[in-house]
Design a protein around this motif. Structure first.
Motif, short mmCIF file in Angstrom:
data_model
loop_
_atom_site.label_atom_id
_atom_site.label_comp_id
_atom_site.label_asym_id
_atom_site.label_seq_id
_atom_site.Cartn_x
_atom_site.Cartn_y
_atom_site.Cartn_z
N ARG A 45 0.96 -1.33 0.05
CA ARG A 45 -0.08 -0.28 0.08
C ARG A 45 0.88 1.22 0.04
NH1 ARG A 45 -3.08 0.63 4.73
NH2 ARG A 45 -3.82 2.30 3.79
N ALA A 96 2.42 3.05 -2.46
CA ALA A 96 2.25 4.12 -3.21
C ALA A 96 0.87 5.13 -2.72
CB ALA A 96 1.79 3.46 -4.66
N GLU A 97 -0.12 4.22 -2.44
CA GLU A 97 -1.39 4.86 -2.19
C GLU A 97 -1.09 5.68 -0.81
OE1 GLU A 97 -5.02 2.85 0.43
OE2 GLU A 97 -4.17 1.85 -0.67
N VAL A 98 -0.29 5.39 0.20
CA VAL A 98 -0.01 6.31 1.53
C VAL A 98 0.90 7.28 1.01
CG1 VAL A 98 1.04 6.42 3.63
CG2 VAL A 98 -0.56 4.23 3.05
N ASN A 143 0.99 8.90 -1.85
CA ASN A 143 0.14 9.79 -2.56
C ASN A 143 -0.49 10.58 -1.38
OD1 ASN A 143 0.73 9.72 -5.12
ND2 ASN A 143 -0.44 7.80 -5.32
N ALA A 144 -1.22 10.14 -0.38
CA ALA A 144 -1.68 10.87 0.66
C ALA A 144 -1.00 11.66 1.40
CB ALA A 144 -2.52 9.72 1.57
N GLU A 156 -0.21 14.63 -0.99
CA GLU A 156 -1.44 15.43 -0.79
C GLU A 156 -1.58 16.36 0.54
OE1 GLU A 156 -4.46 17.06 -2.57
OE2 GLU A 156 -3.30 15.55 -3.52
#
Ligand SMILES: Cc1ncc(COP(=O)(O)O)c(C=O)c1O
Length: 428
Positions: free
Chosen positions: A13, A15-17, A19-20, A23
């Protein structure tokens, strides 16, 4: 070594984290940009970011050679170069988390050398000196400042005559105005009274390399090597990421004050482990790698590229000061000694001016010009207030830190934005 595969937990996970995270990081001021001239924020040099990231992959710990052999050696070299900038060949010193940690350590040593005696610092000294003295349970007093925000040497002379002063903190570049305490006079009083002199050069220390200081500041920086201890922050003017302060002691003998008998600190060799001469234990070796690489690229030399960067910031501050002084909408305190300019809007009274300051600050930010607000004694403006009523002890003024070399190319634009923001506020 035998091959080894590691799989970090949660890596699927990542990449997802990330990106967050990216952000979330959008919520920041544009610190890198020359129109950001508010607080003491200077982007680290690319070489510092890269060397830091490189070393971070190993994540060495400069507490002991066991945890960070290469970066401990780099720290010793980089710190020796900083000490050499002040003319010191023999000294003891190291990197640490920042200016507060470095001052804590300097005052911790000072307190042990002058037990029961007081610490004195100028009214404009960094607020943490009082807090640090509280932590160390050493009595702390402030010395009044003159009308240019520098420690008043006459007031210090009177105070020191009582004979209970153990240490005087001389600030080489105050946080609010970049004022430089009169070190030559403070050193003369040391001769008479025997106190220690600690130079808090967290902000201003690198200006020892600048060739365009005013007479008083130049006179003071020429004597900085005579202080008993010096704090300088590579993470302010030294182009380093945060987490890089530095404390230096002129007498290497103070190393004895760090002796401890921990049964769980095992050192692998008789060579100096930095943890034996520092208050903190674990420290990022990556900070040393960043600093070492930066100083290889930009040696700490008078007339060199690094020094030129400081000189450009100072020129920018003088240029902005000149424009403000010529404009009747503003009232100036004093000319910058380093690269920080403070100014207030002219008004009928100090309180009215303080109100306008807030509004100009906000109007400028809307135009993407980011300044800071400082609360400073009205007497800094004494010479120039004219008919303005002194109905308050302090004045909320605007403050601009022009510490990026690029600021010099942006002075006209900074002035334009400030002028437009001020016009809009005064019209409304
Ligand atoms: C003169 C001075 N001393 C000490 C400090 C504290 O340094 P740090 O924020 O790195 O802890 C500052 C910070 O601005 C400073 O300007």
């Amino acid at each position: 070594m035998p091959a080894q595969e590691s799989k970090a937990p949660g890596i699927d996970r990542l990449a997802e984290v990330l990106n967050a995270t990216a952000e979330r990081l959008r919520d920041n001021y544009p610190y890198f940009h020359p129109l950001y001239a508010g607080q003491m924020l200077k982007p680290p040099h690319p070489v510092a970011r890269l060397a830091y990231a490189l070393a971070m992959w190993i994540n060495p710990n400069n507490h002991a050679l066991d945890g960070g052999r290469a970066t401990s050696a780099m720290e010793k070299e980089a710190v020796a170069e900083i000490a050499a900038m002040f003319g010191w060949k023999s000294f003891v010193g190291h990197l640490c988390g920042g200016g507060t940690m470095a001052n804590l350590e300097a005052l911790w040593v000072a307190g042990q050398l002058h037990p029961g005696k007081k610490i004195l610092a100028g009214e404009q000294a960094h607020y943490t000196h009082k807090r640090i003295s509280g932590v160390l349970q050493i009595e702390f007093e402030t010395v009044p400042c003159d009308s240019r925000g520098r420690m008043d040497a006459d007031a210090l002379a009177i105070r020191a005559a009582r004979g209970d002063v153990g240490t005087v903190v001389a600030t080489m570049g105050t946080t609010a105005t970049g004022s430089v305490d009169p070190l030559p006079e403070i050193l003369a009083l040391r001769e008479k009274h025997g106190f220690r002199v600690h130079a808090d050069a967290a902000y201003g220390g690198y200006f020892v390399l600048a060739g365009n200081l005013g007479e008083d500041a130049a006179r003071t920086f020429a004597r900085i090597g005579e202080a008993d201890s010096i704090v300088i922050d590579p993470h302010k003017h030294g182009l380093q990421p945060y987490g890089c302060g530095c404390v230096l002691f002129r007498d290497p003998g103070v190393g004895r004050l760090y002796k401890h008998d921990s049964p769980y600190t095992y050192f692998s060799s008789a060579e100096l482990h930095l943890g034996e001469i520092s208050l903190e234990c674990s420290r990022p070796g990556a900070a040393a790698a960043g600093l070492w690489a930066t100083q290889k690229l930009l040696p700490l030399k008078k007339g060199g590229e690094f020094a030129e960067g400081l000189e450009r910031g100072r020129k920018a501050a003088l240029a902005l000061f000149g424009k403000l002084r010529e404009d009747s909408r503003f009232v100036m305190a004093f000319a910058p000694e380093l690269d920080i300019v403070v100014f207030a809007p002219r008004a009928a009274s100090a309180s009215e001016s303080s109100g306008l300051t807030r509004r100009i600050f906000e109007a400028a930010a809307k135009r993407d010009l980011h300044l800071a607000v400082a609360e400073l004694p009205v007497h800094f403006w004494a010479e120039n207030l004219g008919a303005m009523k002194r109905d308050r002890e302090t004045i909320s003024c605007l403050r601009s830190v022009l510490m990026k070399p690029e600021h010099l190319d942006w002075v006209d634009r900074i002035w334009e934005e400030l002028s437009c923001a001020t016009r809009a506020v005064l019209k409304s």
